[in-house]
Scaffold this active site. Structure first.
Site, mmCIF file in Angstrom:
data_model
loop_
_atom_site.group_PDB
_atom_site.id
_atom_site.type_symbol
_atom_site.label_atom_id
_atom_site.label_comp_id
_atom_site.label_asym_id
_atom_site.label_seq_id
_atom_site.Cartn_x
_atom_site.Cartn_y
_atom_site.Cartn_z
ATOM 1 N N TYR A 141 29.213 41.114 41.308
ATOM 2 C CA TYR A 141 29.321 40.137 42.099
ATOM 3 C C TYR A 141 27.982 39.848 43.042
ATOM 4 C CZ TYR A 141 34.523 38.652 42.561
ATOM 5 O OH TYR A 141 35.703 38.257 42.326
ATOM 6 N N LYS A 191 35.686 51.988 34.151
ATOM 7 C CA LYS A 191 35.728 51.580 32.629
ATOM 8 C C LYS A 191 34.415 52.397 32.254
ATOM 9 C CE LYS A 191 36.740 49.347 28.826
ATOM 10 N NZ LYS A 191 38.116 49.605 28.191
ATOM 11 N N ASP A 223 41.732 48.769 31.948
ATOM 12 C CA ASP A 223 42.504 48.189 30.974
ATOM 13 C C ASP A 223 44.005 48.880 31.316
ATOM 14 O OD1 ASP A 223 41.195 50.437 29.762
ATOM 15 O OD2 ASP A 223 41.126 49.536 27.650
ATOM 16 N N ASP A 247 39.443 42.769 42.038
ATOM 17 C CA ASP A 247 39.724 41.226 42.237
ATOM 18 C C ASP A 247 41.007 41.157 41.276
ATOM 19 O OD1 ASP A 247 39.657 38.300 42.962
ATOM 20 O OD2 ASP A 247 38.521 37.973 40.944
ATOM 21 N N ASP A 251 45.448 40.448 42.079
ATOM 22 C CA ASP A 251 46.044 39.424 41.693
ATOM 23 C C ASP A 251 47.432 39.914 41.076
ATOM 24 O OD1 ASP A 251 44.391 37.605 42.912
ATOM 25 O OD2 ASP A 251 44.625 36.212 41.188
HETATM 26 C C1 IPM Z 1 39.408 36.990 46.223
HETATM 27 C C2 IPM Z 1 38.937 35.724 45.710
HETATM 28 C C3 IPM Z 1 37.460 35.472 45.913
HETATM 29 C C4 IPM Z 1 36.886 36.769 45.188
HETATM 30 C C5 IPM Z 1 36.785 34.005 45.350
HETATM 31 C C6 IPM Z 1 37.467 32.803 45.990
HETATM 32 C C7 IPM Z 1 35.377 34.176 45.461
HETATM 33 O O1 IPM Z 1 39.308 35.440 44.422
HETATM 34 O O2 IPM Z 1 39.417 37.181 47.619
HETATM 35 O O3 IPM Z 1 40.179 37.889 45.684
HETATM 36 O O4 IPM Z 1 36.721 36.734 43.713
HETATM 37 O O5 IPM Z 1 36.626 37.731 45.655
HETATM 38 MG MG MG Z 2 40.791 37.169 43.816
#
Ligand code: IPM
Ligand code: MG
Length: 357
Positions: A141, A191, A223, A247, A251
């Site tokens: 990042y 990884k 993975d 990240d 999710d």
């Molecule tokens: C998160 C989001 C952010 C990230 C984006 C919006 C930059 O996906 O907070 O998980 O990738 O960190």
């Molecule tokens: Mg995110």
């Protein structure tokens, strides 16, 4: 003592969900003798629209002076064509970096009332309670060099995955300390079979583990971790991982709990100053329709009370109020199931406030 909170609603559904979370703060202020001073500022696309910068100086200054920050979400399709440094996401990344919020706590908990809302079988997710600790200010990042340029007559895009040992060490300490307060199990995800960056990550985590002999440390390639998260998620207690892996995995973890609309987060610096935001995005497609789920943002307020203000009792009250509205059958569309009572964003916020009384 009055706590200063910088409120940064951002874009899309950000303002709606933040509005509900602020109602909860205000309710606590009236009932619990807590005292907050809220000040609003722009971030993301809203910052760009108002001041030509996704992180205006005034916003950064306010955030630095505050005890804690409450953030909605950033981003929207209308900003996709802007120069990269002007895009909403860059504002978010910059505030994380500027405030040194390196430890991102993303709990994934399944409320029993929502077992139906998960796409996984109830027995796979029942009782789920995982804490993902995502490093937030390093990795691909932020690594340099990065860019898009022409090489040998064609365009190439490149980023740099980079961690210094001090960056790994400090987030590892946070993760071990959290594990000590939970089931004393920590899984470090990387990884290392392919990436040098991960090889170093793993080595440093093992070094740090010597200071926490009571914590059972395990290692998993990312993975496999993605697969295990949907196969048998309850094997995890605390997970520590780098920025990009965290990240993605957070999710995935959110869907175990029924909806990404349920997951809060805390981003902390060395002194537990923090920024609190739902893990979901700005959902421009549903913005302004009063159908967004404000619970992730409300639960982020609970994390603020717990981690920055050290007020476990107040945090627990918010958690209990959320549990209660779910028991009462209130559901926003994303977590709706048969026989439940469908409500909008505002009604859900009102229900939580009522449950606090
Ligand atoms: C998160 C989001 C952010 C990230 C984006 C919006 C930059 O996906 O907070 O998980 O990738 O960190
Ligand atoms: Mg995110």
């Amino acid at each position: 003592m009055t706590k200063k909170i910088a409120v940064l609603p951002g874009d899309g559904i950000g303002p709606e969900i933040v509005c509900e979370a602020v109602k909860v703060l205000q309710a606590l202020q009236n009932s619990d003798g807590l005292s907050f001073e809220l000040e609003y500022a722009n971030i993301g696309g809203a910052g760009y629209d108002a001041e030509g910068d996704p992180l205006p100086d005034s916003t950064l200054k306010l955030a630095k002076a505050a005890d804690a920050i409450l953030l909605g979400a950033v981003g929207g399709p209308q900003y996709d064509k802007l120069d990269r440094p002007l895009r909403p996401e860059r504002g978010l990344l910059r505030i994380r970096k500027e405030l040194n919020l390196f430890a991102n706590l993303r709990p994934a908990m399944l409320y029993p009332e929502l077992a139906e809302a998960s796409t996984l079988k109830p027995e796979v997710v029942a009782g789920l309670d995982i804490m993902i600790v995502r490093e937030l200010t390093g990795d691909v990042y932020f690594g340099q060099p990065r860019g898009i340029e022409v090489r040998n007559g064609e365009r190439v895009g490149f980023n740099t995955m980079l961690y210094s040992e001090s960056e790994v060490r400090r987030v590892a300490h946070v993760a071990f300390q959290i594990a000590m307060k939970r089931d004393k199990k920590l899984c470090s995800v990387e990884k290392a079979n392919v990436l040098e960056c991960s090889e170093l990550w793993k080595e440093v985590v093992i070094e740090v583990s010597k200071e926490y002999p009571e914590v059972a440390l395990s290692h998993m390639y990312v993975d496999n971790a993605a697969m295990q998260l949907v196969r048998a998620p309850k094997q995890f207690d605390v997970v520590v991982t780098g920025n990009i892996f965290g990240d993605i995995l957070s999710d995935a973890a959110s869907m175990l709990t029924g909806s990404i609309g349920m997951l809060p987060s805390a981003s902390l610096d060395q002194n537990n100053k923090g920024m609190y935001e739902p893990i979901h995005g700005s959902a421009p497609d549903i913005a302004g329709k009063n159908i967004a789920n404000p619970l992730a943002t409300i639960l982020s307020v609970s994390m603020m009370l717990r981690y920055t203000f050290g007020n476990e009792a107040a945090a627990q009250r918010v958690d209990d109020a959320v549990r209660k509205v779910l028991q009462q059958g209130y559901r926003t569309s994303d977590i709706m199931s048969q026989g439940m009572r469908r409500v909008g964003c505002t009604e859900m916020g009102d229900a939580v406030v009522a449950a606090l009384q």
